[in-house]
Write an enzyme that holds these catalytic residues in place. Sequence first.
Site, PDB file in Angstrom:
ATOM      1  N   ALA A  81       1.049  -1.225  -0.121  1.00 33.72           N
ATOM      2  CA  ALA A  81       0.040   0.022   0.179  1.00 33.72           C
ATOM      3  C   ALA A  81       0.739   1.261   0.219  1.00 33.72           C
ATOM      4  CB  ALA A  81      -0.922  -0.144   1.193  1.00 33.72           C
ATOM      5  N   HIS A  82       1.828   1.231   0.883  1.00 36.29           N
ATOM      6  CA  HIS A  82       2.964   2.452   0.553  1.00 36.29           C
ATOM      7  C   HIS A  82       4.261   1.817   1.265  1.00 36.29           C
ATOM      8  CE1 HIS A  82       1.549   3.099   4.815  1.00 36.29           C
ATOM      9  NE2 HIS A  82       0.323   3.410   4.434  1.00 36.29           N
ATOM     10  N   ASN A  83       5.146   2.540   0.722  1.00 32.88           N
ATOM     11  CA  ASN A  83       6.568   2.252   1.121  1.00 32.88           C
ATOM     12  C   ASN A  83       7.451   3.541   1.496  1.00 32.88           C
ATOM     13  OD1 ASN A  83       8.886   0.831   1.197  1.00 32.88           O
ATOM     14  ND2 ASN A  83       8.883   0.257  -1.086  1.00 32.88           N
TER      15      ASN A  83
END
Lengths: 150, 162
Positions: free
Chosen positions: A95-97
């Site tokens: 989803a996010h990094n």
Amino acid sequence: MTILDATDRAVLNRLQEDLPLSAHPFAEVARELGLTETDLISRIARMKDNGMITRFGPFFDAEAMGGAFCLCAMAVPEARFEIVAEQVNAHPEVAHNYQRCHKLNMWFVLATGHKSAITSVANRIETETGLAVLRFPKLREFFIGFRVAA
Amino acid sequence: MKVDATDRQIILATQQGLPLVPAPYKAVADQIGLSEDALLERIARLKSIGVIRRIAAAPNHYRLGMTANGMTVWDVDDDLIGELGPIVGALPFVTHSYERPRALPGWPYNLFAMVHGAHRDEVEAKRGEIARLLGAACRGGDILYSTRILKKAGLRLPPKKA
């Protein structure tokens, strides 16, 4: 940077709290703040347009809907960082990094429909990269609010 | 059943945000063919089971000048984290706070608290405040500043047939 006036700040602070569930919720909040409904709505629209507010609406807890999440971290050698970032980001479950200053320099969140899928995606990333994926599932949330004083 | 097909329609219709009109719930209800009362009832239920946390604005920290953010992590006594976690979570500058498992030997930290501020000095001062609050219950801590966003996707619904 766009300047917020005192009223915008009051609006932004109030709107980080819950909107009433009623036929005319903006009218209710406007009354609390001593504004007209029209003024309140146009201020929210303006703050959305200029990016002070990224979104206005329901905050969903996908975990309560049956989804699963897990914060993961990897210690990626600097020389391979970009390649590993591509390998990790290629998974739609990421989803996010974020890159962070630490030996564990890559931190990402896996979001899947079911808990079992967390393990399989994390294992796949380990196989693809040859690096360990540390898993930090949430055990407890100390949730009070997301408030930022504007 | 937690979330039925109609609930999912509500989620899809409001995922991008609530319409900025005087009667926003009526507008959403019309869009998906429900009465306003039925929609309000369903939203109230989704809130009661925690699927909707609240209906609110998501501020953009960066645009508000809070350009520094650090993930503070702490090694807190397991017997005391239940008591201290909510106190840390309630601090006005902490936006998210979680208990997570340690990953020994390299990672002894079990309390995570995201801290925002205008610049790093401010974030460090706030980190000091958390350290004082945790006192002797905390055996150590660290802070991880983010240097780059590598990916940021919006909320996606878990893939599931209604």
